[in-house]
Structures are given as structure tokens and as C-alpha cells.
Design an enzyme around this catalytic site. Structure first.
Site, short mmCIF file in Angstrom:
data_model
loop_
_atom_site.label_atom_id
_atom_site.label_comp_id
_atom_site.label_asym_id
_atom_site.label_seq_id
_atom_site.Cartn_x
_atom_site.Cartn_y
_atom_site.Cartn_z
N GLY A 133 0.81 -1.22 0.00
CA GLY A 133 0.00 0.00 0.00
C GLY A 133 0.84 1.27 0.00
O GLY A 133 2.03 1.23 -0.29
N LEU B 203 0.41 3.59 -2.18
CA LEU B 203 0.80 3.38 -3.58
C LEU B 203 1.34 4.65 -4.23
O LEU B 203 0.88 5.76 -3.96
CB LEU B 203 -0.41 2.88 -4.38
CG LEU B 203 -1.04 1.57 -3.87
CD1 LEU B 203 -2.20 1.17 -4.78
CD2 LEU B 203 -0.01 0.44 -3.79
N HIS C 251 4.35 1.47 -8.02
CA HIS C 251 3.35 0.40 -7.90
C HIS C 251 2.41 0.42 -9.11
O HIS C 251 2.06 -0.62 -9.66
CB HIS C 251 2.49 0.61 -6.65
CG HIS C 251 3.22 0.55 -5.36
ND1 HIS C 251 3.37 1.64 -4.54
CD2 HIS C 251 3.84 -0.47 -4.71
CE1 HIS C 251 4.03 1.30 -3.44
NE2 HIS C 251 4.35 0.02 -3.53
N LYS D 212 13.25 -2.42 -8.03
CA LYS D 212 13.65 -1.58 -6.89
C LYS D 212 14.08 -2.47 -5.72
O LYS D 212 15.02 -2.16 -5.00
CB LYS D 212 12.45 -0.70 -6.53
CG LYS D 212 12.41 -0.17 -5.13
CD LYS D 212 13.16 1.12 -5.05
CE LYS D 212 13.05 1.83 -3.73
NZ LYS D 212 12.58 1.10 -2.61
N ASP D 213 13.34 -3.58 -5.53
CA ASP D 213 13.70 -4.55 -4.48
C ASP D 213 14.32 -5.76 -5.17
O ASP D 213 13.72 -6.84 -5.21
CB ASP D 213 12.44 -4.92 -3.69
CG ASP D 213 11.80 -3.71 -3.06
OD1 ASP D 213 12.23 -3.31 -1.98
OD2 ASP D 213 10.88 -3.12 -3.69
P1 AMP Z 1 6.02 -2.51 -1.55
O1 AMP Z 1 4.65 -1.95 -1.45
O2 AMP Z 1 7.11 -1.55 -1.20
O3 AMP Z 1 6.15 -3.86 -0.91
O4 AMP Z 1 6.25 -2.78 -3.11
C1 AMP Z 1 5.36 -3.57 -3.85
C2 AMP Z 1 5.97 -3.82 -5.20
O5 AMP Z 1 6.22 -2.57 -5.86
C3 AMP Z 1 7.34 -4.53 -5.10
O6 AMP Z 1 7.43 -5.49 -6.14
C4 AMP Z 1 8.30 -3.40 -5.31
O7 AMP Z 1 9.55 -3.81 -5.83
C5 AMP Z 1 7.55 -2.54 -6.30
N1 AMP Z 1 8.07 -1.17 -6.28
C6 AMP Z 1 8.20 -0.36 -5.21
N2 AMP Z 1 8.76 0.80 -5.57
C7 AMP Z 1 9.00 0.73 -6.91
C8 AMP Z 1 9.58 1.62 -7.87
N3 AMP Z 1 10.04 2.82 -7.54
N4 AMP Z 1 9.65 1.20 -9.15
C9 AMP Z 1 9.20 -0.03 -9.50
N5 AMP Z 1 8.64 -0.92 -8.64
C10 AMP Z 1 8.56 -0.54 -7.36
#
Ligand code: AMP
Length: 279
Positions: free
Chosen positions: A31, A33, A37, A149-150
Site C-alpha cells: 500500500g 501506492l 506500484h 527496486k527490491d
Molecule cells: P512494496 O509496497 O514496497 O512492498 O512494493 C510492492 C511492489 O512494488 C514490489 O514489487 C516493489 O519492488 C515494487 N516497487 C516499489 N517501488 C518501486 C519503484 N520505484 N519502481 C518499481 N517498482 C517498485
């Protein structure tokens, strides 16, 4: 857009979708977002008949209780954003629904889990693997979308899928950045205005390190990055590694076919990560 709070509702939805011959894409998130995302959701919408996104701040992957407590949450705004993209469904369970009892599964990801995020956030990837495996079981998607990113997380998930024989295609998507180069992150909203001004330096240092990689030894580049980051008053380098993009072990000689640099920087209690392919 359908909004589901229980696993049973999701299982019903995905069973119906698959019965009707639909390809299902899945985007797991915590979340708060942002465009990073949303880029995953947009791609999933292009490549599948139906898309479901999950929003769940997974306590099992937080090694730091303050980070969990301060993690940004804005469900109403998230739902509006997903609806505006015509996402088909969203799964936002309460913790009790996700974990009626706390799972005590222990995965072994070997050496990928012993470096960088795995080393500095003990138990983090085990918590990620538990929630992702559970979500994959519930959603039964054809494809799941993750951000580079991760990057280490992405490699862990690929390994999880291989280890557990999960029938799903993992799609990796490029990092989305702010116009000044800062990688988008839900945690960015927690930066003070002064920290926010310094934060783009992380990406600029990565790009300069990539230039240096053509001529300089890795040890020298690492020292340079450390001095660049630590010379900014509000930042402290946690790690910077130049690694084999497949194994995530430090790159050596001969250089691995694909090289990635990964960095974690602390702003007081808050930490941000970023990475860049060097070739
Ligand atoms: P999170 O909500 O941080 O767990 O991220 C959910 C998904 O979004 C994960 O696969 C992250 O790698 C991806 N994500 C987060 N930030 C970015 C970004 N800046 N660019 C691309 N994907 C992202």
C-alpha cells in the site's frame, strides 16, 4: 473494482476467472501506492485479462518495530488510484485474516539471503517469502509483477517459486524514479524536506560509480561511494555492494556476466534502498 477482505472471496473470484478461461495477473504491495506500484498494475493490465492487487503491510517482514509502526498507510487513496486504472480487484485483509495463527515456517534461501538486505534485516526475507507464498496460494495467478527496486527480493521470490514448484510466471519491472532520480518508495513521504533534498544523491552516486567501474578497482569505488554518502550530513551509508546480479555475491575477477550495484542509506531511523545495473 471488487474489494475483498477475506481469502475465501479471493479464491472464489480467481476460480471463476480461471473457469472462464481468463489469465490472471497479480501485484502484491504494502500500500501507500505511488507511480512505481501503478506501473506494475498497468503492465499487469496490459498482459492479463484480469488483475488483482493486494495491499497488506506484512508484520513478519519488519525487523524494526518502529519501521512497522511508522509505515505509511492510506487505504482510501490506494483504492481510488487502483479504481482509476480499472484494476479488477483488490485484496486488503486484516492481519487476523492473513495469519489466524502466526506461521513459523523457516525457508532456506542459502547465500542470497546472507548479504545486503538479508544481512542487515535478519528474518526480513523469511517474512517476505511467507506472505508471498500464502498470497500465491490464494490468488493462483498466471503472472505476478515485482519491481527491480527490491532486486534482492525479486531473486528470493524466483528462488521461492523454484523451491516450492509454484506454477506462476514472475515478471520483473524497471525502477520508477522521481524526476530528480530518487527511486520512488512509500517511505519517501517520511523524509523531512532537508532529507528529501539530499536523497537524489543516492542515484547520482550510483551512476557515477557505474562510470568508475569501467576503470577502477571495486575496493576503490566502494570507498568513494562511502565518502560521498557519508559526507552528506543527513545520510549514513549502511552498505554498498557491487554484486553478481544472479547470486548477489560480491563481484570479483573475472567479472560475472551481469553486475548490479546495490545500496542502502539511512536517514536517522529511516532507510532507503536503490540499485543500478552496471552492464
Ligand atoms: P512494496 O509496497 O514496497 O512492498 O512494493 C510492492 C511492489 O512494488 C514490489 O514489487 C516493489 O519492488 C515494487 N516497487 C516499489 N517501488 C518501486 C519503484 N520505484 N519502481 C518499481 N517498482 C517498485
Amino acid at each position: 473494482m471488487k474489494i475483498f477482505n477475506t481469502k475465501t472471496q479471493v479464491v472464489q473470484w480467481t476460480t471463476d476467472a480461471k473457469y472462464n478461461g481468463k489469465q490472471v495477473g497479480f501485484v502484491p504491495t504494502m500500500g501507500a501506492l505511488h507511480q512505481g506500484h501503478l506501473a506494475l498494475v498497468k503492465r499487469a493490465l496490459r498482459e492479463n485479462d484480469m488483475v488483482i492487487c493486494s495491499i497488506f503491510v506484512n508484520p513478519l517482514q519488519f525487523n524494526n518495530p518502529t519501521d512497522l509502526e511508522k509505515y505509511p498507510r492510506d487505504l482510501d487513496k490506494d483504492l481510488q488510484l487502483l479504481d482509476s486504472l480499472n484494476c479488477d480487484a483488490v485484496f486488503c485483509p486484516e492481519e487476523k485474516e492473513m495469519y489466524p495463527q502466526l506461521p513459523d515456517i523457516v525457508y532456506d534461501f542459502g547465500q542470497i539471503d546472507n548479504v545486503m538486505e538479508g544481512k542487515f534485516r535478519p528474518g526480513h526475507f523469511n517474512g517476505v517469502a511467507i506472505v508471498v507464498n500464502e498470497l500465491f496460494n490464494i490468488v493462483q495467478a498466471n503472472r505476478a509483477y515485482f519491481g527491480q527496486k527490491d532486486y534482492q527480493q525479486l531473486q528470493i521470490i524466483r528462488q521461492l517459486v523454484a523451491q516450492q514448484n509454484i506454477d506462476i510466471e514472475i515478471i520483473s519491472c524497471p525502477i520508477i524514479r522521481e524526476s530528480d532520480g530518487l527511486a520512488m518508495s512509500s517511505r519517501n513521504v517520511r523524509l523531512t524536506p532537508e532529507q528529501r533534498m539530499q536523497a537524489p544523491k543516492i542515484y547520482h552516486v550510483l551512476k557515477q560509480a557505474r562510470e568508475q567501474y569501467k576503470q577502477k578497482p571495486i575496493g576503490e569505488i566502494k570507498l568513494w561511494v562511502e565518502s560521498q554518502i557519508n559526507s552528506c550530513e543527513l545520510m549514513q551509508l549502511e552498505y554498498f555492494e557491487i554484486a553478481d546480479a544472479r547470486t548477489l555475491q560480491p563481484a570479483g575477477n573475472p567479472p560475472p556476466p551481469k553486475v548490479i550495484a546495490c545500496i542502502a542509506v539511512k536517514f536517522g531511523q529511516l532507510r532507503l534502498i536503490d540499485n543500478l545495473f552496471f552492464n
